[in-house]
Motif scaffolding. Structure first.
Motif, short mmCIF file in Angstrom:
data_model
loop_
_atom_site.label_atom_id
_atom_site.label_comp_id
_atom_site.label_asym_id
_atom_site.label_seq_id
_atom_site.Cartn_x
_atom_site.Cartn_y
_atom_site.Cartn_z
N LEU A 181 39.19 9.17 52.23
CA LEU A 181 40.26 8.21 52.50
C LEU A 181 40.65 8.14 53.97
N MET A 182 40.28 9.15 54.77
CA MET A 182 40.53 9.07 56.21
C MET A 182 39.63 8.03 56.86
N GLU A 183 38.44 7.86 56.31
CA GLU A 183 37.50 6.89 56.88
C GLU A 183 37.80 5.47 56.43
N TRP A 215 44.11 3.38 46.00
CA TRP A 215 44.77 4.54 46.60
C TRP A 215 44.62 4.50 48.10
N GLU A 216 45.60 5.15 48.78
CA GLU A 216 45.50 5.37 50.22
C GLU A 216 46.12 6.74 50.55
N LEU A 217 45.85 7.21 51.75
CA LEU A 217 46.34 8.51 52.19
C LEU A 217 47.70 8.33 52.83
N ARG A 218 48.65 9.18 52.46
CA ARG A 218 50.00 9.13 53.06
C ARG A 218 49.89 9.57 54.51
N ARG A 219 50.49 8.83 55.38
CA ARG A 219 50.42 9.14 56.83
C ARG A 219 51.68 9.83 57.29
#
Length: 79
Positions: free
Chosen positions: A14-16, A75-79
């Motif tokens: 998910l970082m990419e 989904w996405e990564l919480r920043r």
């Protein structure tokens, strides 16, 4: 132990890519780390239970063979 590895793999994927659905995440993990690929059940538990992953929305998929549709989470990564 296995879920810690799964969390790390999902974070790397998910970082990419900013947003991915569950099937895309599973396919990315399978293609990069086939030896350490979690089962779909484990992947959905990791995504749903860890606060660093945010459910952004839902998308619909259609199966051609059975002519039925189902929803898949994005989904996405919480920043």
């Amino acid at each position: 132990m296995v879920s810690k590895r799964c969390i790390g793999l999902v974070e790397k994927v998910l970082m990419e890519e900013e947003q991915m659905n569950t099937h895309e995440i599973m396919d990315a993990i399978k293609s990069r780390w086939p030896k350490f690929c979690p089962m779909m059940r484990e992947l959905t538990n990791v995504l749903g239970r860890n606060p660093q992953f945010i459910k952004v929305g839902m998308t619909g998929n259609t199966m051609v063979t059975t002519n039925s549709s189902y929803a898949v989470c994005i989904w996405e990564l919480r920043r």
